[in-house]
Design an enzyme around this catalytic site. Structure first.
Site, short mmCIF file in Angstrom:
data_model
loop_
_atom_site.label_atom_id
_atom_site.label_comp_id
_atom_site.label_asym_id
_atom_site.label_seq_id
_atom_site.Cartn_x
_atom_site.Cartn_y
_atom_site.Cartn_z
N LYS A 9 0.84 -1.21 0.00
CA LYS A 9 0.00 0.00 0.00
C LYS A 9 0.87 1.25 0.00
O LYS A 9 2.00 1.25 0.50
CB LYS A 9 -0.96 0.04 1.19
CG LYS A 9 -0.31 0.21 2.58
CD LYS A 9 -0.06 1.65 3.00
CE LYS A 9 0.78 1.71 4.27
NZ LYS A 9 1.63 2.86 4.44
N ASP A 39 -2.76 -1.12 9.49
CA ASP A 39 -2.88 -1.21 8.04
C ASP A 39 -3.42 -2.55 7.55
O ASP A 39 -3.55 -2.76 6.34
CB ASP A 39 -1.49 -1.01 7.39
CG ASP A 39 -0.92 0.37 7.63
OD1 ASP A 39 -1.69 1.32 7.83
OD2 ASP A 39 0.33 0.49 7.61
O1 C5P Z 1 -0.63 -0.61 14.09
P1 C5P Z 1 0.80 -0.90 13.80
O2 C5P Z 1 1.29 -2.12 14.50
O3 C5P Z 1 1.13 -0.92 12.33
O4 C5P Z 1 1.61 0.32 14.39
C1 C5P Z 1 3.00 0.25 14.59
C2 C5P Z 1 3.42 1.45 15.44
O5 C5P Z 1 3.24 2.66 14.69
C3 C5P Z 1 2.59 1.65 16.69
O6 C5P Z 1 3.12 0.93 17.76
C4 C5P Z 1 2.72 3.15 16.93
O7 C5P Z 1 3.97 3.47 17.49
C5 C5P Z 1 2.76 3.70 15.50
N1 C5P Z 1 1.41 4.11 15.04
C6 C5P Z 1 0.84 5.25 15.56
N2 C5P Z 1 -0.39 5.67 15.11
C7 C5P Z 1 -1.03 4.97 14.15
C8 C5P Z 1 -0.47 3.81 13.59
C9 C5P Z 1 0.76 3.40 14.06
O8 C5P Z 1 1.41 5.92 16.42
N3 C5P Z 1 -2.22 5.40 13.72
#
Ligand code: C5P
Length: 304
Positions: free
Chosen positions: A14, A144
């Site tokens: 993506k 995502d």
């Molecule tokens: O949700 P995901 O595991 O992909 O997110 C990885 C990291 O990215 C989270 O632990 C956070 O630090 C950051 N993140 C965030 N806000 C989001 C998505 C991700 O701060 N909306």
């Protein structure tokens, strides 16, 4: 791989056409207003029954998988266990990931693997999980992951996990320029916080971006591309500024850091224009450059 039956599911990379980031929430995540697009770079996940959970990772030539965890920390194994638990099952599977999406590149490769694993095991075990449940489980795995299930072009709200398709009548061409070294998503969000100590206003999606998608107008889309994580990514990796300049000088309509970077993506007016931009990067010594169409489908089963 044990067992005679295997299921292979393909999931796409993506990019974010708009990534609007709000002030950090109490749970540590940031509220997002984003528009995702799935582009033609893929990971394939193959699942088979096994006595114990197991994972192997292979990759296309140019992809470095040394940073991919192969233990329980891998998001694909988390996805498999989560689906089994959801259905009250004690069975296990072996998972093989063949990566065509760069690792830690801002292209949500890990999320693609998680989405593909959910779907592969749902099919392998004939679980008939509802779309609603699959999307909810996907959202638990990562921000995502729901988008990787649905693909196409979609708006993402919440922390990115609340997804809804948007009308996209374009046939877009992107040039995707990878970096040799990945960037950590949490680090880029933390840098965003440091660069905005007084907070930021709630993120929004411009009507102009949605209009450009609806009308398929590449020049208008180029003018609407915007990523609030670009400034922190450039702060951590200033050399990305040279990459963005080179693509635009080579004829791209516009360039942008993808997600939390370091991959940069360039919107081009046509496939020949994308080929010319790709050649310019290769002439300048970049080795990991490719042209990719968008939008493409979400996670789907393929035969092998
Ligand atoms: O949700 P995901 O595991 O992909 O997110 C990885 C990291 O990215 C989270 O632990 C956070 O630090 C950051 N993140 C965030 N806000 C989001 C998505 C991700 O701060 N909306």
């Amino acid at each position: 791989m044990t067992g005679s039956t295997t299921v292979t599911v393909r999931a796409a990379a993506k990019i974010n056409l708009r990534l609007g980031v709000g002030a950090v929430r109490p749970d540590g995540f940031h509220p997002l207003a984003t528009v995702y697009q799935a582009i033609g770079m893929y990971d394939d996940v193959t699942a088979a029954d096994a006595d114990e959970w197991a994972l192997t990772v292979t990759a296309h030539d140019r992809i470095d998988v040394s940073e991919v965890p192969t233990d329980d920390g891998n998001i694909a194994l988390k996805a498999g266990r989560l689906l089994a638990t959801h259905h009250g099952l004690t069975r296990a599977a072996s998972i093989r990931i063949d990566k065509g999406i760069p690792v830690a590149g801002g292209l949500a490769g890990g999320s693609a693997d998680a989405a593909a694993t959910l779907l592969a095991l749902d099919r392998l075990w004939d679980l008939q999980t509802s779309d609603e449940d699959l999307l909810r489980l996907a959202g638990e795995l990562g921000s995502d992951v729901p988008f990787a299930l649905i693909g196409g072009t979609a708006r993402g709200d919440g922390r990115g996990e609340i997804v809804k398709l948007v009308e996209d009548n374009g046939s877009w061409w992107w040039v995707v320029v990878e970096s040799d070294e990945g960037l950590s998503t949490p680090r880029i969000y933390a840098t965003f916080d440091e660069l905005n100590p007084d907070g930021v206003s709630d993120p929004e999606i411009d009507a102009a971006l949605l209009d450009a998608l609806r009308t398929g107008d590449a020049t208008a889309l180029a003018a609407s591309l915007r990523n609030d994580l670009q400034a922190p990514a450039l702060h951590v990796r200033p050399a990305l500024g040279d990459v963005l300049r080179l693509g635009e000088e080579a004829g791209a309509l516009s360039g942008i850091v993808s997600g939390s970077g370091p991959t940069c993506v360039f919107l081009c007016a046509s496939r020949p224009a994308a080929d010319a931009v790709r050649e310019a990067f290769i002439d300048a010594g970049h080795t990991r450059v490719q042209a990719a169409p968008g939008p493409v489908a979400g996670a789907h089963e393929v035969s092998f």
